[in-house]
Structure formats: structure tokens, C-alpha cells
Enzyme design. Structure first.
Site, PDB file in Angstrom:
ATOM      1  CG  HIS A   1      -1.798   1.104   1.426  1.00 32.57           C
ATOM      2  ND1 HIS A   1      -3.069   1.143   0.867  1.00 32.57           N
ATOM      3  CD2 HIS A   1      -1.666   2.264   2.109  1.00 32.57           C
ATOM      4  CE1 HIS A   1      -3.658   2.279   1.202  1.00 32.57           C
ATOM      5  NE2 HIS A   1      -2.834   2.986   1.953  1.00 32.57           N
TER       6      HIS A   1
ATOM      7  CG  ASP B   1      -0.278   5.662   2.494  1.00 34.32           C
ATOM      8  OD1 ASP B   1      -1.484   5.545   2.192  1.00 34.32           O
ATOM      9  OD2 ASP B   1       0.277   4.960   3.373  1.00 34.32           O
TER      10      ASP B   1
ATOM     11  CG  HIS C   1      -4.527   5.791   0.211  1.00 29.04           C
ATOM     12  ND1 HIS C   1      -4.497   5.818   1.581  1.00 29.04           N
ATOM     13  CD2 HIS C   1      -5.630   6.516  -0.145  1.00 29.04           C
ATOM     14  CE1 HIS C   1      -5.526   6.528   2.029  1.00 29.04           C
ATOM     15  NE2 HIS C   1      -6.216   6.974   1.005  1.00 29.04           N
TER      16      HIS C   1
ATOM     17  N   GLY D   1      -3.499  11.354   6.196  1.00 28.30           N
ATOM     18  CA  GLY D   1      -2.415  12.341   6.283  1.00 28.30           C
ATOM     19  C   GLY D   1      -1.185  11.836   7.017  1.00 28.30           C
ATOM     20  CG  PHE D   2       0.100  12.891   9.734  1.00 34.19           C
ATOM     21  CD1 PHE D   2       1.386  13.366   9.489  1.00 34.19           C
ATOM     22  CD2 PHE D   2      -0.966  13.754   9.588  1.00 34.19           C
ATOM     23  CE1 PHE D   2       1.597  14.694   9.122  1.00 34.19           C
ATOM     24  CE2 PHE D   2      -0.762  15.084   9.224  1.00 34.19           C
ATOM     25  CZ  PHE D   2       0.526  15.555   8.995  1.00 34.19           C
ATOM     26  N   GLY D   3       0.702   8.423   9.387  1.00 37.34           N
ATOM     27  CA  GLY D   3       0.680   7.082   9.944  1.00 37.34           C
ATOM     28  C   GLY D   3       0.646   7.154  11.464  1.00 37.34           C
ATOM     29  N   GLY D   4       0.399   6.030  12.078  1.00 37.70           N
ATOM     30  CA  GLY D   4       0.516   5.942  13.536  1.00 37.70           C
ATOM     31  C   GLY D   4      -0.619   6.569  14.330  1.00 37.70           C
TER      32      GLY D   4
ATOM     33  N   GLY E   1      -5.651   2.620   8.384  1.00 32.44           N
ATOM     34  CA  GLY E   1      -5.409   3.603   9.432  1.00 32.44           C
ATOM     35  C   GLY E   1      -5.531   3.014  10.827  1.00 32.44           C
ATOM     36  N   GLY E   2      -4.393   2.898  11.497  1.00 30.10           N
ATOM     37  CA  GLY E   2      -4.393   2.447  12.885  1.00 30.10           C
ATOM     38  C   GLY E   2      -4.728   0.982  13.084  1.00 30.10           C
TER      39      GLY E   2
ATOM     40  N   GLY F   1       0.195  -0.184   8.734  1.00 31.53           N
ATOM     41  CA  GLY F   1       1.472   0.496   8.600  1.00 31.53           C
ATOM     42  C   GLY F   1       2.370   0.310   9.792  1.00 31.53           C
ATOM     43  CB  SER F   2       3.141   2.531  12.650  1.00 31.46           C
ATOM     44  OG  SER F   2       1.805   2.835  12.858  1.00 31.46           O
TER      45      SER F   2
HETATM   46  C1  DX5 Z   1      -2.849   7.508   6.469  1.00 33.14           C
HETATM   47  C2  DX5 Z   1      -2.434   6.500   5.442  1.00 33.14           C
HETATM   48  C3  DX5 Z   1      -2.327   5.123   5.969  1.00 33.14           C
HETATM   49  C4  DX5 Z   1      -1.351   4.977   7.086  1.00 33.14           C
HETATM   50  C5  DX5 Z   1      -1.364   3.599   7.662  1.00 33.14           C
HETATM   51  O1  DX5 Z   1      -3.144   8.695   5.861  1.00 33.14           O
HETATM   52  O2  DX5 Z   1      -3.327   6.475   4.388  1.00 33.14           O
HETATM   53  O3  DX5 Z   1      -2.022   4.213   4.926  1.00 33.14           O
HETATM   54  O4  DX5 Z   1      -0.064   5.254   6.692  1.00 33.14           O
HETATM   55  O5  DX5 Z   1      -0.445   3.575   8.685  1.00 33.14           O
HETATM   56  P1  DX5 Z   1      -0.858   3.190  10.184  1.00 33.14           P
HETATM   57  O6  DX5 Z   1      -1.258   1.747  10.126  1.00 33.14           O
HETATM   58  O7  DX5 Z   1       0.361   3.455  10.945  1.00 33.14           O
HETATM   59  O8  DX5 Z   1      -2.022   4.064  10.564  1.00 33.14           O
HETATM   60 ZN    ZN Z   2      -3.184   4.733   3.048  1.00 30.36          ZN
END
Ligand code: DX5
Ligand code: ZN
Length: 227
Positions: A39, A41, A74, A150-153, A180-181, A201-202
Site C-alpha cells: 500500500h 501512500d 492510495h 495524512g499521517f501514519g501511527g 489507518g491504525g 502500517g506502523s
Molecule cells: C494515512 C495512510 C495510511 C497509514 C497507515 O493517511 O493512508 O495508509 O499510513 O499507517 P498506520 O497503520 O500506521 O495508521
Molecule cells: Zn493509506
């Protein structure tokens, strides 16, 4: 597009919070560790308040990651129509754009297909899922965001599961992706609601044993995914 076969659970690690200075190695390791797809981003600093990468990076990755590995783009970008051809040329396989970003989703779906990619439509947490229902029969995947993009984690939003259940009951054969999360501690909720494409992700990339996390996510499906 409706699948003919039964739904398959697949794990797609997000590389957003991995070591971007050696992205190809990170991708190849994730595949070695059990990723079913990757995936990727893409953020443009307009649709979301963050910037990542574009087609040139995808093109370099394509040369260094096995061609059988699906690149799930994405696209967290304004005017998603603008990058379709570049991403197709770069070797992207699936182009998931945001409903909120497109003035004409039917047109965007059409040009993604014409460019030879699979197509998906994504919804942010505040977007009612009823708005994308009319596109469900035209796309390969609907992505339900479980954080603000917008952000991971960030923290997983359990209340998004009603959107997933709603779509699953109306579209039993559609690929439904959550992002996400997501982690082994909450993935059961995703499976229970009917999601079969799991972006994580994280929880994977920040763990010292990514293979074990991917394995846990898969194991949980055996118990909780009943579609
Ligand atoms: C958030 C991204 C996600 C994110 C997933 O905007 O679209 O793909 O990076 O990462 P985690 O699992 O850490 O939320
Ligand atoms: Zn994503």
C-alpha cells in the site's frame, strides 16, 4: 467490478512510516515477511497536510520490487485525474482515489480503467458511505478510512466499522479495504465487519518482528472473517 470468486483476505503493509531512505529494501522485506500487496501512500500537501512521493519514486520502486507484487496506490491528492497516466506509466497496479477529491468520480473511474489499472474509491471518516454506493459496482475496491488521512501511527476509529458492515451487506463480493491504525489488537473488528483488504502500517513497520505481525493479522482472519 464484481469478483466471481470468494473473497480473499489480504494484508497490504503501508510503507509510510518505514525507512524511506531504503524504500525498495523495505518493500522487498515486507514481501519476504508475508505481505500480499504493498500500500503506497501518495500525499500532495493539498488534499492532506503532508507530502510523500509521486510517480518517479513508484517507477524506481517498480524496477526493484518483483513485478508480481501489486502496488496499491492510495492517492491522497486533489484532482486525482491528473496523475492517472503517470502512475500507470510508472507501473502502478491499482489506483485508489478519494471521493472527496474528485469532481467527477465516474470520469476518474473510467480513465483509471482505460489506463489499465484496477480502480478504487476511498472515503474519509466524515464522508457518509452512502455517497459511494453508486460507484460500488464500477470499482474493484472501496477503501474505508479508519483515521483522518495524512499521517501514519494514528488511533484506529472503531466507529467506522458500521460503514464497512453496511457496504458488506449490500455488496457481498466487493473488495473492502480498511486503512489507518489497524493492528493485531483491532483487526478482529475489521474482519467481523467484512473488510478483506487490510492495510497496516506502523504496527508492522515499527515492530522488530514484522513477519510475526503479518502472520498474526492473517491468523486472526481464520477466526473472525466469515464472508
Ligand atoms: C494515512 C495512510 C495510511 C497509514 C497507515 O493517511 O493512508 O495508509 O499510513 O499507517 P498506520 O497503520 O500506521 O495508521
Ligand atoms: Zn493509506
Amino acid at each position: 467490478m464484481l469478483n466471481d470468486s470468494t473473497l480473499k483476505v489480504q494484508i497490504g503493509p503501508s510503507i509510510l512510516n518505514s525507512d524511506l531512505s531504503c524504500l525498495a529494501d523495505e518493500c522487498n522485506n515486507l514481501v519476504k515477511n508475508g505481505a500480499d500487496y504493498l500500500h503506497l501512500d501518495v500525499m500532495d500537501g493539498h488534499f492532506v497536510p503532508n507530502l510523500t512521493f509521486g510517480a518517479p519514486v513508484v517507477k524506481s520502486l517498480r524496477k526493484n520490487v518483483g513485478e508480481n507484487v501489486l502496488f496499491d496506490m492510495h492517492m491522497m491528492v486533489a484532482e486525482p485525474e491528473k496523475w492517472v497516466q503517470d502512475m500507470a506509466n510508472a507501473g502502478a497496479d491499482q489506483y485508489v482515489f478519494h471521493y472527496e477529491a474528485s469532481k467527477d468520480p465516474n470520469h476518474c473511474i473510467r480513465i483509471v480503467k482505460e489506463a489499465g489499472m484496477k480502480v478504487g474509491i476511498a472515503v474519509k471518516p466524515k464522508t457518509p458511505v452512502s455517497l459511494v454506493e453508486e460507484y460500488a459496482d464500477l470499482v474493484d475496491v472501496v477503501l474505508v478510512m479508519t483515521v483522518e488521512p495524512g499521517f501514519g501511527g494514528q488511533k484506529f476509529m472503531s466507529d467506522m466499522m458500521t460503514k464497512v458492515s453496511h457496504l458488506r451487506s449490500k455488496f457481498p463480493k466487493l473488495d473492502l479495504e480498511v486503512d489507518g491504525g489497524v493492528s493485531p489488537t483491532n483487526v478482529e473488528q475489521c474482519y467481523h465487519a467484512g473488510a478483506n483488504l487490510i492495510v497496516c502500517g506502523s504496527a508492522i513497520t515499527q515492530n522488530e518482528d514484522p513477519a510475526a505481525v503479518i502472520n498474526q493479522l492473517k491468523k486472526e482472519a481464520e477466526a473472525s472473517f466469515k464472508f
